[in-house]
Design a protein around this motif. Structure first.
Motif, mmCIF file in Angstrom:
data_model
loop_
_atom_site.group_PDB
_atom_site.id
_atom_site.type_symbol
_atom_site.label_atom_id
_atom_site.label_comp_id
_atom_site.label_asym_id
_atom_site.label_seq_id
_atom_site.Cartn_x
_atom_site.Cartn_y
_atom_site.Cartn_z
ATOM 1 N N ALA A 149 0.811 -1.223 0.000
ATOM 2 C CA ALA A 149 0.000 0.000 0.000
ATOM 3 C C ALA A 149 0.847 1.278 0.000
ATOM 4 N N SER A 150 2.141 1.131 0.130
ATOM 5 C CA SER A 150 3.030 2.295 0.200
ATOM 6 C C SER A 150 3.025 3.072 -1.119
ATOM 7 N N THR A 151 3.281 4.356 -1.020
ATOM 8 C CA THR A 151 3.412 5.176 -2.229
ATOM 9 C C THR A 151 4.827 5.115 -2.789
ATOM 10 N N ASP A 152 5.744 4.527 -2.055
ATOM 11 C CA ASP A 152 7.141 4.416 -2.481
ATOM 12 C C ASP A 152 7.272 3.253 -3.467
ATOM 13 N N PRO A 153 7.742 3.510 -4.684
ATOM 14 C CA PRO A 153 7.878 2.425 -5.664
ATOM 15 C C PRO A 153 8.820 1.315 -5.189
ATOM 16 N N TYR A 154 9.826 1.657 -4.400
ATOM 17 C CA TYR A 154 10.743 0.649 -3.862
ATOM 18 C C TYR A 154 9.996 -0.305 -2.937
ATOM 19 N N ASP A 155 9.149 0.229 -2.077
ATOM 20 C CA ASP A 155 8.354 -0.609 -1.173
ATOM 21 C C ASP A 155 7.450 -1.543 -1.963
ATOM 22 N N ARG A 156 6.791 -1.006 -2.977
ATOM 23 C CA ARG A 156 5.899 -1.843 -3.789
ATOM 24 C C ARG A 156 6.684 -2.907 -4.549
ATOM 25 N N ALA A 157 7.904 -2.569 -4.993
ATOM 26 C CA ALA A 157 8.750 -3.559 -5.664
ATOM 27 C C ALA A 157 9.137 -4.681 -4.691
ATOM 28 N N LEU A 158 9.422 -4.329 -3.450
ATOM 29 C CA LEU A 158 9.716 -5.347 -2.436
ATOM 30 C C LEU A 158 8.511 -6.260 -2.228
ATOM 31 N N ALA A 159 7.330 -5.680 -2.175
ATOM 32 C CA ALA A 159 6.107 -6.471 -1.989
ATOM 33 C C ALA A 159 5.891 -7.416 -3.178
ATOM 34 N N ARG A 160 6.139 -6.934 -4.386
ATOM 35 C CA ARG A 160 5.987 -7.802 -5.565
ATOM 36 C C ARG A 160 7.001 -8.940 -5.540
ATOM 37 N N ARG A 161 8.247 -8.635 -5.167
ATOM 38 C CA ARG A 161 9.264 -9.692 -5.096
ATOM 39 C C ARG A 161 8.891 -10.709 -4.022
ATOM 40 N N TYR A 162 8.431 -10.227 -2.886
ATOM 41 C CA TYR A 162 8.010 -11.123 -1.809
ATOM 42 C C TYR A 162 6.964 -12.107 -2.326
ATOM 43 N N THR A 163 5.955 -11.579 -2.989
ATOM 44 C CA THR A 163 4.850 -12.403 -3.479
ATOM 45 C C THR A 163 5.314 -13.378 -4.552
ATOM 46 N N SER A 164 6.120 -12.910 -5.482
ATOM 47 C CA SER A 164 6.630 -13.768 -6.551
ATOM 48 C C SER A 164 7.505 -14.885 -6.001
ATOM 49 N N ASP A 165 8.427 -14.530 -5.119
ATOM 50 C CA ASP A 165 9.306 -15.539 -4.524
ATOM 51 C C ASP A 165 8.516 -16.530 -3.674
#
Length: 146
Positions: free
Chosen positions: A62-78
């Motif tokens: 939910a963060s507005t920071d693209p880095y945070d959202r990228a971390l969330a996507r990597r978490y989910t993918s991994d």
């Protein structure tokens, strides 16, 4: 439950993994203990993933920071890759297969644990610290997503 508790849950998962290897080291393996340890691992993983989703994944997503959202996507993918590997492991290593080749089972569990260790290392170096930063309200300048 706090973000700091997630680190202890990581340690718990590895203690259970060592228990799996130990009970499979007997000839024949201690099957009732092994079954109980597998159940304990499944329950601990489910509990941990639920806690991690609530405390870290949802805020980072939910963060507005693209880095945070990228971390969330990597978490989910991994996580999807790890789940597929775990399902394949359980499908291959039935009670009969473990009984037939406990040494190979221990090697397979160790391989799963190495994968989990790599995941834990990434989570503890990047994912959880980012969630801790969000929870503290500290908002550094936006970073470029990698």
């Amino acid at each position: 439950m706090t973000l700091q508790d997630l680190y202890e849950e990581h340690r718990e998962l590895f203690r259970i993994g060592e228990k799996l290897i130990h009970v499979a080291s007997f000839d024949p393996p201690h099957m009732q203990e092994l079954i109980a340890a597998r159940r304990e691992m499944a329950q601990a993983v489910a509990r941990h993933l639920g806690n991690e989703a609530q405390l870290a994944l949802m805020p980072l997503s939910a963060s507005t920071d693209p880095y945070d959202r990228a971390l969330a996507r990597r978490y989910t993918s991994d996580l999807l890759s790890m789940r597929q590997s775990g399902i394949a492991h359980l499908g291959q290593w039935t009670i009969e297969a473990i009984t037939a080749d406990p040494r190979e089972y221990r090697l397979a569990v160790r391989a799963q644990m190495r994968m989990m260790a790599a995941r834990r290392d990434w989570e503890e170096a990047e994912f959880l610290p980012a969630a801790e930063r969000l929870a503290s309200g500290h908002r550094p300048p936006l970073r470029k997503a990698s």
